[in-house]
Design an enzyme around this catalytic site. Structure first.
Site, PDB file in Angstrom:
ATOM      1  N   HIS A 180       3.689  10.459   0.773  1.00 48.32           N
ATOM      2  CA  HIS A 180       2.754  10.360  -0.351  1.00 48.32           C
ATOM      3  C   HIS A 180       3.058   9.151  -1.233  1.00 48.32           C
ATOM      4  O   HIS A 180       2.619   9.089  -2.378  1.00 48.32           O
ATOM      5  CB  HIS A 180       2.706  11.649  -1.173  1.00 48.32           C
ATOM      6  CG  HIS A 180       2.099  12.791  -0.425  1.00 48.32           C
ATOM      7  ND1 HIS A 180       0.756  12.846  -0.114  1.00 48.32           N
ATOM      8  CD2 HIS A 180       2.659  13.909   0.106  1.00 48.32           C
ATOM      9  CE1 HIS A 180       0.507  13.957   0.553  1.00 48.32           C
ATOM     10  NE2 HIS A 180       1.644  14.615   0.712  1.00 48.32           N
ATOM     11  N   MET A 217      -7.426   5.790  -9.654  1.00 49.29           N
ATOM     12  CA  MET A 217      -6.576   5.441  -8.521  1.00 49.29           C
ATOM     13  C   MET A 217      -5.286   4.883  -9.108  1.00 49.29           C
ATOM     14  O   MET A 217      -5.320   3.944  -9.916  1.00 49.29           O
ATOM     15  CB  MET A 217      -7.258   4.407  -7.628  1.00 49.29           C
ATOM     16  CG  MET A 217      -6.408   3.970  -6.444  1.00 49.29           C
ATOM     17  SD  MET A 217      -7.346   3.073  -5.180  1.00 49.29           S
ATOM     18  CE  MET A 217      -7.777   1.568  -6.045  1.00 49.29           C
ATOM     19  N   ASP A 271      -4.170   3.633   2.281  1.00 51.22           N
ATOM     20  CA  ASP A 271      -3.888   4.922   1.667  1.00 51.22           C
ATOM     21  C   ASP A 271      -3.867   4.737   0.155  1.00 51.22           C
ATOM     22  O   ASP A 271      -3.304   3.753  -0.339  1.00 51.22           O
ATOM     23  CB  ASP A 271      -2.548   5.483   2.132  1.00 51.22           C
ATOM     24  CG  ASP A 271      -2.307   6.888   1.592  1.00 51.22           C
ATOM     25  OD1 ASP A 271      -2.833   7.840   2.183  1.00 51.22           O
ATOM     26  OD2 ASP A 271      -1.595   7.023   0.585  1.00 51.22           O
ATOM     27  N   ASP A 291       2.612   5.641   3.597  1.00 48.54           N
ATOM     28  CA  ASP A 291       1.599   6.388   4.347  1.00 48.54           C
ATOM     29  C   ASP A 291       0.610   5.462   5.037  1.00 48.54           C
ATOM     30  O   ASP A 291       0.106   5.775   6.127  1.00 48.54           O
ATOM     31  CB  ASP A 291       0.884   7.362   3.418  1.00 48.54           C
ATOM     32  CG  ASP A 291       1.800   8.488   2.939  1.00 48.54           C
ATOM     33  OD1 ASP A 291       2.940   8.578   3.441  1.00 48.54           O
ATOM     34  OD2 ASP A 291       1.387   9.256   2.063  1.00 48.54           O
TER      35      ASP A 291
END
Length: 205
Positions: free
Chosen positions: A180, A31, A18, A185
């Site tokens: 999140h 990212m 994730d 996750d």
């Protein structure tokens, strides 16, 4: 009868990944965190889920690579951009460490690594771009990616656009919250993946 010997099936090690990002695509946007958890191993004998996906994990928060970001996307992760600029891992170092971790886990399992995600498309786009951009290669190759949403749609005989976690049988879902936070996750998705791989829906009458 054919005399061809049976084809050797190469085992797969599934790694739930994730990512959180501050925009829709890599390059212009960054990212900002990466979480991964070993979800299980599959060979010719079948699939074996990880006993505890929280036991074999990887997590990094990354320094942004541009000044551009979408405030709404950044807010999803709850991460502070100023903190990431100051304290985040350099992307090249983080991706090299991640690739080494994946390869070590795969070697220990005697299997080829496969990334899995829900849905995989967004996470794979950032993950693969970052791996190629900052390390020059991917431990998953260019196509070692499995989408859990597609897996469920196929098993449930549903159109892909009809699928959401809320449509799934409750027994498939992890009891962990979707926070999140990339590592939380990834672990949650590893449990979902294990359940999906073992799930055999009732045949239609």
């Amino acid at each position: 009868m054919s005399s061809r010997p049976p084809r050797r099936v190469k085992p797969s090690l599934y790694v739930s990944v994730d990512i959180e990002a501050d925009g829709p695509i890599p390059g212009p946007y960054s990212m900002i965190s990466l979480g991964a958890a070993v979800a299980g191993r599959q060979d010719a004998q079948g699939f074996v889920p990880a006993g505890d996906p929280a036991a074999r994990t990887f997590y990094r928060e990354l320094r942004p690579i541009s000044e551009e970001f979408v405030p709404e996307a950044l807010a999803v992760s709850g991460l502070d951009r100023a903190d990431l600029v100051r304290d985040g891992s350099e992307p090249a170092a983080a991706m090299a460490e991640f690739a080494a971790w994946v390869r070590d886990e795969a070697a220990e399992a005697g299997a080829q690594p496969v990334m899995c995600g829900y849905p995989a498309s967004y996470d794979w786009t950032f993950l693969y771009w970052y791996l190629i951009r900052f390390t020059g290669e991917s431990p998953f190759g260019h196509s070692g990616c499995l989408d859990m949403k597609t897996l469920y749609a196929t098993k449930a005989r549903l159109p892909l656009r009809a699928v959401a976690k809320g449509t799934m049988p409750r027994e498939l879902l992890s009891r962990r919250r979707h926070t999140h936070h990339a590592l939380d996750d990834a672990i949650e998705q590893a449990e979902l993946f294990g359940n999906l791989m073992r799930w055999e829906p009732e045949p239609e009458v």
